[in-house]
Design an enzyme around this catalytic site. Structure first.
Site, short mmCIF file in Angstrom:
data_model
loop_
_atom_site.label_atom_id
_atom_site.label_comp_id
_atom_site.label_asym_id
_atom_site.label_seq_id
_atom_site.Cartn_x
_atom_site.Cartn_y
_atom_site.Cartn_z
CE1 TYR A 165 4.27 -2.96 12.24
CE2 TYR A 165 4.26 -2.29 9.94
CZ TYR A 165 4.27 -1.97 11.28
OH TYR A 165 4.29 -0.65 11.66
CE LYS A 204 1.12 -0.73 14.18
NZ LYS A 204 1.32 -0.16 15.55
#
Length: 326
Positions: free
Chosen positions: A137, A141
């Site tokens: 994640y 990102k």
């Protein structure tokens, strides 16, 4: 003149709050998100779309600014899914927005990019990140943030907002995990809960996104940290949360090194199981609760004229009525 906005991820907690704030200050809002039932209740034009595969022009026609909140936000999942939703969708959206003549894009990044198994106090936007990240994640990102900021140019300004631990009534990430763990009667606390955490009220987070659009000329090309600005020990925050719902799980101290080792073992087992289910504890969750992370908010104040306005007690009172049932 009325400003037209597109909000992606509009059916999530931050998205729902942002749509409401934009409408309250006179924006004409178009929204998209995963949940059609919630979308129909937003009070905005709602267009379901898959940002990875669908044509994006129908979403962007007549839009002045894009607020891109859609993401796969989870401590666990497949790398391919994170790359598709967090990187590919962001690239497609930024390219399409620039091509159709949008003026700007305000992107929801994350301070998870700073997460490490050590305390990090007073982080600025220039504090080092990577090259290794806590999970896929954070890695995806950050890659998406870089491509958004690289798109900044005269006529198309882009800003990345990094909100720390958003807490609100429609949270599906932080509070539900805490409350589920609390219902088991025991809550393991890495390091005894001494680490400092600095959550952000969803109302303050949404206000920062609105402020970023209002100040695109000054903020273009910048990443900006935001938080509640009031770091508290994790044990204190959990105590307030559980007291609010009338729960009293036993807070069990676990040495942070042992917690990291146990979480790593759980991740390795989960990765071998059918469907790769999320383990009970991940290394990222240990980093979140076992190590301090606090922000300096100078850039948000100077570029956006933004400061947090809701304290932790008000944040908890606002968030919990619906989070209890999550």
């Amino acid at each position: 003149m009325t400003r037209h906005a597109l909000v992606t991820g509009a059916t999530g907690g931050l998205g729902r709050e942002l749509v409401g704030q934009l409408r309250a200050v006179g924006y004409q809002v178009r929204a998209t998100g995963r949940d059609r039932a919630i979308g129909a209740r937003l009070g905005a034009e709602f267009l379901p779309a898959d940002l990875v595969t669908d044509p994006l022009e129908p979403l962007l026609g007549g839009v002045d600014v894009v607020f891109h909140l859609a993401a796969l936000s989870s401590p666990w999942g497949s790398r391919a899914a994170f790359e598709a939703i967090n990187i590919t969708a962001t690239r497609r959206l930024a390219d399409a927005a620039r091509a159709v003549g949008c003026e700007g894009l305000v992107y929801a990044s994350t301070p998870s990019i700073y997460a490490e198994p050590r305390d990090r106090i007073g982080l600025t936007e220039d504090s080092p990140v990577g090259p290794r990240f806590a999970n896929d994640y954070a890695a995806t990102k950050y890659a998406a943030e870089r491509l958004v900021l690289a798109a900044d140019a005269p006529g198309f300004r882009s800003v990345a907002i990094r909100p720390r631990a958003i807490v609100g009534p429609h949270d599906t990430v932080l509070l539900p995990r805490i409350l589920r763990a609390g219902r088991r009667g025991r809550f393991p606390l890495p390091g005894g809960g001494r680490a400092l955490i600095e959550p952000t009220d969803v109302r303050d987070a949404a206000a920062a996104f609105v402020a970023a659009d209002r100040r695109l000329a000054a903020a273009g090309g910048q990443a900006i940290n935001i938080s509640g600005g009031d770091p508290r020990p994790v044990r204190e925050l959990l105590g307030q949360l559980f007291a609010r719902i009338g729960s009293a799980p036993r807070l069990v101290t676990v040495p942070t090194g042992l917690a990291m080792t146990m979480a790593g073992a759980m991740e390795r087992v989960a990765a071998l199981l059918p469907g790769r289910p999320e383990p009970p504890v991940t290394r990222y969750s240990v980093m979140t609760f076992g190590f301090s992370q606090t922000m300096q908010l100078d850039r948000a104040r100077d570029l956006l004229d933004w400061v947090p306005r809701h304290g932790i007690e008000a944040m908890i009172a606002h968030a919990l009525p619906e989070a209890i049932d999550a």
